[in-house]
Design an enzyme around this catalytic site. Structure first.
Site, PDB file in Angstrom:
ATOM      1  N   LYS A   1      -5.794  21.062  35.782  1.00 34.34           N
ATOM      2  CA  LYS A   1      -6.816  20.845  34.756  1.00 34.34           C
ATOM      3  C   LYS A   1      -8.124  20.526  35.456  1.00 34.34           C
ATOM      4  CE  LYS A   1      -7.945  18.415  30.483  1.00 34.34           C
ATOM      5  NZ  LYS A   1      -7.431  17.546  29.402  1.00 34.34           N
TER       6      LYS A   1
ATOM      7  N   LEU B   1      -4.696  29.093  31.650  1.00 37.44           N
ATOM      8  CA  LEU B   1      -3.596  28.719  30.751  1.00 37.44           C
ATOM      9  C   LEU B   1      -4.094  28.228  29.400  1.00 37.44           C
ATOM     10  CD1 LEU B   1      -1.231  26.871  33.249  1.00 37.44           C
ATOM     11  CD2 LEU B   1      -0.926  29.131  32.259  1.00 37.44           C
ATOM     12  N   GLY B   2      -5.305  27.687  29.363  1.00 38.55           N
ATOM     13  CA  GLY B   2      -5.776  27.192  28.076  1.00 38.55           C
ATOM     14  C   GLY B   2      -6.868  26.153  28.238  1.00 38.55           C
ATOM     15  N   LYS B   3      -7.349  25.722  27.070  1.00 37.23           N
ATOM     16  CA  LYS B   3      -8.406  24.705  27.060  1.00 37.23           C
ATOM     17  C   LYS B   3      -7.882  23.460  26.370  1.00 37.23           C
ATOM     18  CE  LYS B   3     -12.656  27.241  27.575  1.00 37.23           C
ATOM     19  NZ  LYS B   3     -12.363  26.974  29.006  1.00 37.23           N
TER      20      LYS B   3
ATOM     21  N   ASN C   1      -8.758  18.980  25.727  1.00 38.27           N
ATOM     22  CA  ASN C   1      -9.910  18.103  25.549  1.00 38.27           C
ATOM     23  C   ASN C   1     -10.589  17.936  26.897  1.00 38.27           C
ATOM     24  OD1 ASN C   1      -9.684  17.254  22.737  1.00 38.27           O
ATOM     25  ND2 ASN C   1      -7.682  16.560  23.406  1.00 38.27           N
TER      26      ASN C   1
ATOM     27  N   ASP D   1      -4.390  12.638  19.499  1.00 41.36           N
ATOM     28  CA  ASP D   1      -4.547  14.092  19.314  1.00 41.36           C
ATOM     29  C   ASP D   1      -3.185  14.774  19.302  1.00 41.36           C
ATOM     30  OD1 ASP D   1      -6.497  16.765  20.904  1.00 41.36           O
ATOM     31  OD2 ASP D   1      -5.729  16.462  18.866  1.00 41.36           O
TER      32      ASP D   1
ATOM     33  N   VAL E   1      -7.409  24.519  31.763  1.00 45.80           N
ATOM     34  CA  VAL E   1      -6.198  24.400  32.580  1.00 45.80           C
ATOM     35  C   VAL E   1      -5.868  25.767  33.177  1.00 45.80           C
ATOM     36  CG1 VAL E   1      -3.759  23.762  32.610  1.00 45.80           C
ATOM     37  CG2 VAL E   1      -5.342  22.519  31.144  1.00 45.80           C
TER      38      VAL E   1
ATOM     39  N   GLY F   1     -11.758  20.012  29.208  1.00 45.49           N
ATOM     40  CA  GLY F   1     -11.486  20.760  30.434  1.00 45.49           C
ATOM     41  C   GLY F   1     -10.615  21.969  30.187  1.00 45.49           C
TER      42      GLY F   1
HETATM   43  C1  LIG Z   1      -1.744  21.331  26.024  1.00 46.23           C
HETATM   44  C2  LIG Z   1      -2.983  20.979  26.046  1.00 46.23           C
HETATM   45  C3  LIG Z   1      -4.102  21.908  26.100  1.00 46.23           C
HETATM   46  C4  LIG Z   1      -4.524  22.147  27.534  1.00 46.23           C
HETATM   47  N1  LIG Z   1      -3.513  22.972  28.166  1.00 46.23           N
HETATM   48  C5  LIG Z   1      -2.510  22.555  28.949  1.00 46.23           C
HETATM   49  C6  LIG Z   1      -1.831  23.689  29.333  1.00 46.23           C
HETATM   50  C7  LIG Z   1      -0.640  23.763  30.162  1.00 46.23           C
HETATM   51  N2  LIG Z   1       0.032  24.924  30.088  1.00 46.23           N
HETATM   52  C8  LIG Z   1       1.177  25.071  30.795  1.00 46.23           C
HETATM   53  N3  LIG Z   1       1.879  26.237  30.711  1.00 46.23           N
HETATM   54  C9  LIG Z   1       1.572  27.412  30.046  1.00 46.23           C
HETATM   55  C10 LIG Z   1       2.447  28.472  30.250  1.00 46.23           C
HETATM   56  C11 LIG Z   1       2.221  29.702  29.652  1.00 46.23           C
HETATM   57  C12 LIG Z   1       1.116  29.896  28.838  1.00 46.23           C
HETATM   58  C13 LIG Z   1       0.907  31.292  28.275  1.00 46.23           C
HETATM   59  C14 LIG Z   1      -0.543  31.755  28.339  1.00 46.23           C
HETATM   60  C15 LIG Z   1      -0.637  33.181  27.833  1.00 46.23           C
HETATM   61  N4  LIG Z   1      -0.054  33.313  26.503  1.00 46.23           N
HETATM   62  C16 LIG Z   1       1.324  32.868  26.418  1.00 46.23           C
HETATM   63  C17 LIG Z   1       1.469  31.422  26.880  1.00 46.23           C
HETATM   64  C18 LIG Z   1       0.233  28.836  28.604  1.00 46.23           C
HETATM   65  C19 LIG Z   1       0.458  27.584  29.218  1.00 46.23           C
HETATM   66  N5  LIG Z   1       1.698  24.097  31.602  1.00 46.23           N
HETATM   67  C20 LIG Z   1       1.010  22.928  31.688  1.00 46.23           C
HETATM   68  N6  LIG Z   1       1.291  21.789  32.390  1.00 46.23           N
HETATM   69  C21 LIG Z   1       0.337  20.870  32.158  1.00 46.23           C
HETATM   70  C22 LIG Z   1      -0.616  21.385  31.280  1.00 46.23           C
HETATM   71  C23 LIG Z   1      -0.174  22.700  30.976  1.00 46.23           C
HETATM   72  C24 LIG Z   1      -2.463  24.764  28.726  1.00 46.23           C
HETATM   73  N7  LIG Z   1      -3.495  24.312  28.026  1.00 46.23           N
END
Ligand SMILES: C=CCCn1cc(-c2nc(Nc3ccc(C4CCNCC4)cc3)nc3[nH]ccc23)cn1
Length: 311
Positions: free
Chosen positions: A58, A31-33, A35, A151, A39, A37
């Site tokens: 995470k 889902l992403g990066k 601070n 942040d 996710v 770590g």
């Molecule tokens: C925010 C801070 C940085 C670290 N982080 C947190 C998260 C995160 N993401 C999500 N949902 C999510 C849903 C869809 C997408 C997509 C991916 C592909 N492209 C379109 C968008 C990406 C994320 N739910 C979450 N609950 C708790 C954390 C969390 C992600 N990175």
């Protein structure tokens, strides 16, 4: 020593350490990066029939910057919060063998504000102001517990639905000591200086008022539809000069802020909203509004928007 054991046990019970078993956490996608770590989207599926719930996990990436201790602090902080505008803590997952743990949170299906606003360009002013007021309420809640986020940025705001956003990523969050009204960090690390108040750039000084400065930058990102051509870093570097490189970027940024340069009004941004940003960007932190005042001003602008629409 027994006393210590009992205290630590009670500590865990008090923290409602809902423990997720690693063997039932099915990886789905990254889902992403954040601070300290990365996710991942997982399904917690103890019945093994795909009826389990989707969760965001995470994983701590232990490296020189982030330790297990830092991560445990982040887990502790998030597990305390009870606020509809802050991403919900669900529990933890101890990884068998490896000395690591993961933080399990509610999964927000629409990702962060940057991706959302780049996808849905038709969001109107009222919707933007609704998001801004929700972030403001989340920050008011944080302040009531004496936490500074440090942040606050659109990348750390998650979209739960078309009418609800939540603050996420408490990796840099600190609690302000009872006898001060600011927190000073020693190791600045990789700082997102284009979201930082002047005193945070110059003295690593963080307070609720430096979070207010960052909130002003989030307002700018919101009303710029998180357009990467006009993001805070690019606009500041245009002003500073692209030929300037670290570490003197922060010195140049501090100079232009001191000579009263600020991020320009985004195109089609209502003047009263740009006025809010300018209030958040008062050089002297004592002149910046508090989150409750910002919240009230946003509600007023929303009401005026409603009246205008009625015509
Ligand atoms: C925010 C801070 C940085 C670290 N982080 C947190 C998260 C995160 N993401 C999500 N949902 C999510 C849903 C869809 C997408 C997509 C991916 C592909 N492209 C379109 C968008 C990406 C994320 N739910 C979450 N609950 C708790 C954390 C969390 C992600 N990175």
């Amino acid at each position: 020593n027994n006393k210590m054991k009992i205290e630590s046990f009670l500590g865990n019970v008090a923290l409602q350490q809902t423990v997720f078993e690693e063997r039932h956490l099915r990886f789905i996608s990254s889902l992403g990066k954040g601070n300290f770590g990365s996710v991942e989207l997982c399904r917690y599926d103890p019945l093994g029939d795909n009826t389990g719930e989707l969760v965001a996990v995470k994983k701590l990436q232990p490296n020189e910057k982030s330790t297990l201790e830092d991560f445990k602090k982040e887990v502790k902080i998030l597990s305390i919060f009870e606020c509809e505008y802050i991403v919900k803590y669900k529990g933890i997952c101890y990884s068998t063998g490896r000395l690591s743990m993961s933080l399990v949170m509610e999964y927000l299906p629409h990702g962060n504000l940057i991706g959302y606003l780049n996808t849905y360009q038709h969001i109107n002013t009222r919707r933007m102001l609704l998001f801004a007021s929700q972030i403001c309420k989340g920050m008011e809640y944080l302040q009531s517990l004496r936490y500074v986020h440090r942040d606050l940025a659109a990348r750390n705001i998650l979209v739960a639905s078309e009418s609800l956003v939540k603050i996420a990523d408490f990796g840099l969050t600190k609690v302000i000591p009872f006898d001060k009204d600011y927190y000073r960090v020693m190791q600045p690390g990789e700082s997102p200086i284009f979201w930082y108040a002047p005193e945070s750039i110059n003295e690593s000084r963080f307070s609720h008022k430096s979070d207010v400065w960052s909130f002003g930058v989030v307002l700018h990102e919101l009303f710029s539809y998180c357009n990467t051509n006009y993001n805070p870093k690019r606009l500041c570097m245009q002003e500073i000069g692209h030929n300037v490189h670290n570490p003197s970027v922060s010195m140049h940024l501090e100079n232009i802020l001191k000579s009263n340069w600020r991020l320009p009004a985004p195109s089609n941004c209502p003047p009263e909203v740009y006025g809010l940003m300018k209030q958040c960007w008062a050089y002297n932190f004592e002149e910046r509004p508090c989150f409750s005042s910002l919240g009230k001003q946003i509600e007023t602008i929303m009401q005026e928007e409603r009246d205008n629409l009625k015509g």
